[in-house]
Design a protein around this motif. Sequence first.
Motif: not given
Length: 115
Positions: A77-83, A90-92
């Motif tokens: 979910a964080l990787a999908i959002r551009r911001s 990094g989490l992945l």
Amino acid sequence: MSDAPDIPPQPPDQGNLPPQSPAGGSLAAGIVFGALALYAVYVLGTMARGPYAWSATFLAVPAPFIPIAVYLAVSIALAIRRSTARLGAGLLIGLGVFTLLGGGLCVAFLAQVPA
């Protein structure tokens, strides 16, 4: 020769698209935080004793997979959002580091067990 002034080419029309902001977040912080958080969850989870241990609940079999599933969902979910794309990436990567180093540690410990 022509007497017309040099006119720089115009960029193509973007339509009504909003201006794009650069990807945000820190890749290195995501890697370090992700790997350390997963190690903390699994080391503390395996050290737990008593009624709060993973093996003492009805979730004994799926319990080790629940933190990974939640972590994976949040990082995607964080990787999908551009911001927050770099933090999510990094989490992945931190998940990969956790798997690689954790597998190496597991094999090292198993290799020391007398047969």
